[in-house]
Design a protein around this motif. Structure first.
Motif, PDB file in Angstrom:
ATOM      1  N   ILE A   1      52.615  -5.556 -37.132  1.00 49.33           N
ATOM      2  CA  ILE A   1      51.774  -4.708 -37.974  1.00 49.33           C
ATOM      3  C   ILE A   1      51.980  -3.426 -37.529  1.00 49.33           C
ATOM      4  O   ILE A   1      52.225  -2.358 -38.372  1.00 49.33           O
ATOM      5  N   GLU A   2      51.808  -3.006 -36.328  1.00 46.64           N
ATOM      6  CA  GLU A   2      52.008  -1.707 -35.850  1.00 46.64           C
ATOM      7  C   GLU A   2      53.539  -1.162 -35.924  1.00 46.64           C
ATOM      8  O   GLU A   2      53.626  -0.234 -36.387  1.00 46.64           O
ATOM      9  N   PHE A   3      54.602  -2.093 -35.901  1.00 45.83           N
ATOM     10  CA  PHE A   3      55.912  -1.741 -36.059  1.00 45.83           C
ATOM     11  C   PHE A   3      56.138  -1.488 -37.606  1.00 45.83           C
ATOM     12  O   PHE A   3      56.664  -0.272 -37.768  1.00 45.83           O
ATOM     13  N   VAL A   4      55.549  -2.204 -38.527  1.00 47.60           N
ATOM     14  CA  VAL A   4      55.897  -1.952 -39.910  1.00 47.60           C
ATOM     15  C   VAL A   4      55.071  -0.642 -40.266  1.00 47.60           C
ATOM     16  O   VAL A   4      55.743   0.366 -40.853  1.00 47.60           O
ATOM     17  N   GLU A   5      53.897  -0.343 -39.841  1.00 49.09           N
ATOM     18  CA  GLU A   5      53.216   0.701 -40.167  1.00 49.09           C
ATOM     19  C   GLU A   5      53.824   2.183 -39.423  1.00 49.09           C
ATOM     20  O   GLU A   5      53.974   2.957 -40.378  1.00 49.09           O
ATOM     21  N   CYS A   6      54.576   2.014 -38.317  1.00 52.27           N
ATOM     22  CA  CYS A   6      55.285   3.176 -37.756  1.00 52.27           C
ATOM     23  C   CYS A   6      56.454   3.244 -38.828  1.00 52.27           C
ATOM     24  O   CYS A   6      56.708   4.438 -38.815  1.00 52.27           O
ATOM     25  N   LEU A   7      57.146   2.333 -39.168  1.00 54.26           N
ATOM     26  CA  LEU A   7      58.264   2.628 -40.039  1.00 54.26           C
ATOM     27  C   LEU A   7      57.766   3.147 -41.194  1.00 54.26           C
ATOM     28  O   LEU A   7      58.570   4.135 -42.170  1.00 54.26           O
ATOM     29  N   LEU A   8      56.486   2.737 -42.049  1.00 52.56           N
ATOM     30  CA  LEU A   8      55.976   3.683 -43.231  1.00 52.56           C
ATOM     31  C   LEU A   8      55.856   4.799 -42.809  1.00 52.56           C
ATOM     32  O   LEU A   8      56.138   5.790 -43.857  1.00 52.56           O
ATOM     33  N   VAL A   9      55.311   5.398 -41.735  1.00 49.59           N
ATOM     34  CA  VAL A   9      54.993   6.647 -41.419  1.00 49.59           C
ATOM     35  C   VAL A   9      56.322   7.353 -41.457  1.00 49.59           C
ATOM     36  O   VAL A   9      56.621   8.496 -41.989  1.00 49.59           O
ATOM     37  N   ILE A  10      57.443   6.982 -40.791  1.00 46.40           N
ATOM     38  CA  ILE A  10      58.648   7.650 -40.735  1.00 46.40           C
ATOM     39  C   ILE A  10      59.184   7.748 -42.147  1.00 46.40           C
ATOM     40  O   ILE A  10      59.942   8.731 -42.230  1.00 46.40           O
ATOM     41  N   GLU A  11      59.230   6.542 -42.918  1.00 47.96           N
ATOM     42  CA  GLU A  11      59.632   6.712 -44.275  1.00 47.96           C
ATOM     43  C   GLU A  11      59.005   7.927 -45.115  1.00 47.96           C
ATOM     44  O   GLU A  11      59.486   8.992 -45.752  1.00 47.96           O
ATOM     45  N   LYS A  12      57.844   8.016 -44.884  1.00 43.56           N
ATOM     46  CA  LYS A  12      56.952   9.012 -45.775  1.00 43.56           C
ATOM     47  C   LYS A  12      57.406  10.537 -44.926  1.00 43.56           C
ATOM     48  O   LYS A  12      57.639  11.384 -45.825  1.00 43.56           O
ATOM     49  N   ARG A  13      57.764  10.515 -43.804  1.00 46.86           N
ATOM     50  CA  ARG A  13      58.001  11.841 -43.313  1.00 46.86           C
ATOM     51  C   ARG A  13      59.425  12.324 -43.861  1.00 46.86           C
ATOM     52  O   ARG A  13      59.776  13.436 -43.855  1.00 46.86           O
ATOM     53  N   THR A  14      60.436  11.449 -43.663  1.00 47.61           N
ATOM     54  CA  THR A  14      61.886  11.767 -44.419  1.00 47.61           C
ATOM     55  C   THR A  14      61.827  11.829 -46.029  1.00 47.61           C
ATOM     56  O   THR A  14      62.750  12.452 -46.081  1.00 47.61           O
ATOM     57  N   ASP A  15      60.790  11.322 -46.557  1.00 50.05           N
ATOM     58  CA  ASP A  15      60.621  11.580 -47.919  1.00 50.05           C
ATOM     59  C   ASP A  15      60.310  13.037 -48.411  1.00 50.05           C
ATOM     60  O   ASP A  15      60.322  13.456 -49.637  1.00 50.05           O
ATOM     61  N   ILE A  16      59.759  13.799 -47.529  1.00 53.62           N
ATOM     62  CA  ILE A  16      59.252  15.169 -47.769  1.00 53.62           C
ATOM     63  C   ILE A  16      60.513  16.093 -47.992  1.00 53.62           C
ATOM     64  O   ILE A  16      61.482  16.182 -47.472  1.00 53.62           O
TER      65      ILE A  16
END
Length: 66
Positions: free
Chosen positions: A51-66
């Motif tokens: 869960i922590e790993f997937v959450e980290c990836l989601l945060v990274i995805e959001k930052r790269t979508d900006i």
């Protein structure tokens, strides 16, 4: 959809091999295979790591979508 199918789909979506995922959550490749084939469920500690790993990836995805 089963837990194993969801895990496999997410792993493939992220272009990770079973070996990659096993290293990230500190388990064997066999364990990842067993999870994905619904032979066993992850222990609470391993589920937390996933869960922590997937959450980290989601945060990274959001930052790269900006």
């Amino acid at each position: 959809m089963t837990f194993g199918a969801k895990l496999r789909n997410k792993r493939l979506e992220l272009n990770l091999s079973t070996k990659d995922l096993s290293k990230l959550v500190d388990v064997s490749e066999t364990t990842v295979f067993l999870w994905e084939s619904n032979k066993v469920m992850p222990r609470a500690s391993n589920l937390t790591k996933l869960i922590e790993f997937v959450e980290c990836l989601l945060v990274i995805e959001k930052r790269t979508d900006i």
